[in-house]
Design an enzyme around this catalytic site. Structure first.
Site, PDB file in Angstrom:
ATOM      1  CG  HIS A 193      -2.130  -0.842   1.078  1.00 37.33           C
ATOM      2  ND1 HIS A 193      -3.082  -0.635   0.101  1.00 37.33           N
ATOM      3  CD2 HIS A 193      -2.544  -1.937   1.793  1.00 37.33           C
ATOM      4  CE1 HIS A 193      -4.041  -1.542   0.212  1.00 37.33           C
ATOM      5  NE2 HIS A 193      -3.734  -2.351   1.228  1.00 37.33           N
ATOM      6  CB  CYS A 228      -2.186   3.690  -4.403  1.00 36.09           C
ATOM      7  SG  CYS A 228      -3.196   2.239  -4.759  1.00 36.09           S
TER       8      CYS A 228
END
Length: 372
Positions: A201, A264
């Site tokens: 992440h 991301c």
């Protein structure tokens, strides 16, 4: 050298090319009763019996049977030169420079190294507010295999942090990631190549030191012990500034780093000076005279999310990166970025938008041949 008595005594004479070229370099065999010369070039290995023959057809005029062997010695003549491997070793002599100063011999520099750090996090079984990911652990062995088969890395120089089932892998906590990042570039020297791959992440937090005037946001990666409290609020994260300070700042002249960040909000994850996308060069940021060369390759722009394939087995950036370099390893970062964008867009098929980006410490690297 003295020849000891015994049933057989062996004399071995090593003849150098110089002796053979002259053909007749000689040695003297001396004893208590007489001194005789024999041809050293024909005496490579010969056994002298304890009871000498009266007539020696191979070596006429050599030592007769009435000479005691215990006192025989072999003495090189003036024309005998011992072979180089029998010569005593000496340190190299100090050389004088044209100015007359004595310069000492310099030690041989170490061979260039290739080291890699791979971080893959699934967050499975973690209660930190972060969604579980399947793709990073699926992609990890493919990245490792690519580095070994295509980029010249050896397995012992590849460090892996993951929360998968492999017991030999190190748990990717914040502390462990920071420690291994420092080890990756420790004692970096000219010619060294480093590779950092992160899959997990990514996020953004408010910039608090004024170094991000455009969007006022800092990018971050999420270790396995990171906690997402609410939108834009994290604990135990690692900032882009920290990554740059650890990975890029210590690089000396001639060292190179490639960072592949598949997460991301990863566009400017290393905050390198010259950002690029398929739309062209971005605004120069964080001006600094870097010594080493670093290239960051990010899955998306700072404001975008990064996607996996529909079956969750492949990460789009990493999949495209391996595929295009296996098909054509001789690319510039410019052509590589274009290839990445084409392959990612093909996989997304218009359903989402994801623009890979690059960052450089040196603008000229954008048109140089890409290498890991």
């Amino acid at each position: 050298m003295a020849l000891n008595s015994g049933s057989y005594t062996q004399i071995t004479v090593f003849v150098t090319l110089r002796n053979l070229a002259t053909s007749y370099s000689r040695m003297r065999i001396t004893g208590p009763n007489k001194t005789k010369r024999i041809n050293a070039a024909f005496m490579e290995t010969y056994l002298l019996p304890a009871t000498p023959r009266a007539n020696n057809n191979l070596f006429p005029n050599t030592v007769q049977h009435n000479i005691g062997f215990s006192n025989i010695s072999v003495i090189p003549s003036r024309n005998f030169f011992p072979p180089y491997f029998l010569m005593p070793t000496r340190p190299p002599k100090a050389q004088k420079s044209p100015a007359g100063n004595v310069t000492r011999p310099q030690p041989t520099p170490p061979a260039p190294r290739r080291r890699a750090l791979l971080v893959a996090i699934s967050y499975k079984g973690r209660d930190g507010g972060l969604k579980s990911l399947a793709s990073p652990l699926q992609e990890l062995p493919k990245v490792k295999r690519f580095l070994i088969n295509n980029c010249g890395f050896v397995e012992r120089d590849i460090t892996i942090l993951s929360d998968g089932p492999a017991k030999e892998h190190i748990t990717p906590t914040r502390e462990n990631i920071l420690g291994k990042l420092k080890e990756l570039v420790a004692e970096a020297a000219r010619g060294d190549h480093f590779f950092f791959w992160y899959s997990g992440h990514g996020g953004q937090v408010t910039n608090e030191n004024g170094t991000e005037p455009d969007d006022r946001r800092d990018e971050l990666i999420c270790p396995v012990d990171c906690i997402k409290e609410s939108k834009g609020q994290y604990k135990n994260f690692i900032l882009d500034d920290t990554l740059r300070e650890i990975l890029v700042s210590p690089l000396p002249v001639g060292a190179r780093l490639v960072a592949l960040i598949d997460s991301c909000h990863s566009g400017t994850m290393l905050d390198l000076q010259f950002p690029w996308s398929v739309h062209g060069e971005g605004k120069e940021q964080h001006p600094y005279k870097w010594k080493g060369h670093a290239i960051s390759i990010s899955a998306s722009s700072d404001g975008q999310v990064a996607y996996s394939t529909a079956d969750q087995k492949r990460l789009l950036l990493t999949k495209a990166f391996i595929q295009t370099l296996e098909e054509n390893p001789n690319q510039t970062p410019k052509t590589l970025l274009q290839s990445l964008n084409t392959l990612i867009s093909k996989d997304l098929n218009g359903a989402h938008k994801q623009d890979p980006q690059m960052g450089f410490t040196h603008r000229s690297d954008y048109l140089e041949l890409f290498s890991i």
